[in-house]
Design an enzyme around this catalytic site. Sequence first.
Site, PDB file in Angstrom:
ATOM      1  N   CYS A 249      42.808  51.169  45.683  1.00  0.00           N
ATOM      2  CA  CYS A 249      43.147  49.795  45.288  1.00  0.00           C
ATOM      3  C   CYS A 249      43.992  49.076  46.325  1.00  0.00           C
ATOM      4  O   CYS A 249      43.705  47.935  46.714  1.00  0.00           O
ATOM      5  CB  CYS A 249      43.816  49.775  43.915  1.00  0.00           C
ATOM      6  SG  CYS A 249      45.459  50.543  43.837  1.00  0.00           S
ATOM      7  N   HIS A 302      48.560  49.818  40.220  1.00  0.00           N
ATOM      8  CA  HIS A 302      47.281  49.214  40.598  1.00  0.00           C
ATOM      9  C   HIS A 302      47.489  47.796  41.108  1.00  0.00           C
ATOM     10  O   HIS A 302      48.452  47.112  40.731  1.00  0.00           O
ATOM     11  CB  HIS A 302      46.328  49.193  39.387  1.00  0.00           C
ATOM     12  CG  HIS A 302      44.942  48.743  39.731  1.00  0.00           C
ATOM     13  ND1 HIS A 302      44.154  49.392  40.642  1.00  0.00           N
ATOM     14  CD2 HIS A 302      44.194  47.681  39.289  1.00  0.00           C
ATOM     15  CE1 HIS A 302      42.986  48.786  40.743  1.00  0.00           C
ATOM     16  NE2 HIS A 302      42.992  47.735  39.948  1.00  0.00           N
ATOM     17  N   HIS A 314      38.675  44.059  42.782  1.00  0.00           N
ATOM     18  CA  HIS A 314      39.548  45.216  43.008  1.00  0.00           C
ATOM     19  C   HIS A 314      38.718  46.484  43.155  1.00  0.00           C
ATOM     20  O   HIS A 314      37.508  46.493  42.910  1.00  0.00           O
ATOM     21  CB  HIS A 314      40.554  45.366  41.861  1.00  0.00           C
ATOM     22  CG  HIS A 314      39.935  45.598  40.515  1.00  0.00           C
ATOM     23  ND1 HIS A 314      40.549  46.365  39.538  1.00  0.00           N
ATOM     24  CD2 HIS A 314      38.768  45.180  39.944  1.00  0.00           C
ATOM     25  CE1 HIS A 314      39.798  46.388  38.447  1.00  0.00           C
ATOM     26  NE2 HIS A 314      38.718  45.684  38.672  1.00  0.00           N
TER      27      HIS A 314
END
Length: 344
Positions: A249, A302, A314
Amino acid sequence: MIVSVLWRKRFVFVLLLAGVFFLSAGWAMAKDIETDTTDTIDTYYIDVSVATIWTKPNIFREVDTPSTTNPADLRKWTTSMTYQDKLGLVGKLETQALYGSKATVLERQGDWVKVAVHNQFTPKSDIGYPGWMPAAQLSKEKSFENQLHRPFALVTSPTAWLYEDKHAKSEFLELSFNTRLPVMQEFENEVLVATPSHGKKWLKKADVTVYKTEADIPAPTGEDIVNTGKKFLNLPYLWAGTSGFGYDCSGFTYTIYQANGILIPRDSSVQAKYGTPVDRKDLQPGDLLFFAYNEGKGSVHHVGVYIGDGKMIHSPNSSTHVRIDDIEASGFGKEYAGARRYIK
């Protein structure tokens, strides 16, 4: 550590990682590559398309072998792993470094070395992101280092082949997006570049953009960041990945920003501490969105890029790929922990 300041027309980013001093929440970290003052005695250059940096030496599995050799075969490695294989990497990898990138050797253990990867900023080290890699994937040829003052070719395709010949008949090495190599000569359809240990090679002009310096990369808009991210839609997730062969991420957000001339921290937890805080009602495309445990109140785990209309792009986890999701419908909404803007 002496830290240089890169002034751009539209932003100022400052790195102070010696104790991580927070001078301003609206400032981001940056470092001028051309005025790096690190002692060069133990400075090397990545000599494979993508070097994978491990938490410990020699802990790779048989399936990981293509990532540990020189040359490395990242495509073979990433496409041969099962979902369970990918899960097995979680916690064992630190980050990745691209061909030609600078790394300082900190420690040696047999055929492995502990390095700090430059320009991947982290509180873990004031030199760069630390971890272990095979020593055979590093080069220290002075002939390459002597060319670093030249303009550089930035790979803008998700991946691009480096060729032995001008007419692109003989493939040498498949490179990742965001790779930078010194330009020796520029032609209408080709670029001749220097490599860490194999002399001069060729890139197709269509796969790169040539810049005189980092400061010459055009100031991006939020839409530019989003469009860069969209190049990688459906690319499978890779823990610790920072290349066009797979991203985690924060490797995804770090890379698409760096390719647009903005250097941000490597990890999501640190990315969440810099830039300018943004209220959710004021989100704009290109803003980074952060998500944390304990319904947004715990540690950040994240990061994604806001694209507008309540959606983000993402790279979520080992079971999936780079994708666009509605923030609330994705399940991340309840963990929303704020946003940061790194673009003026």
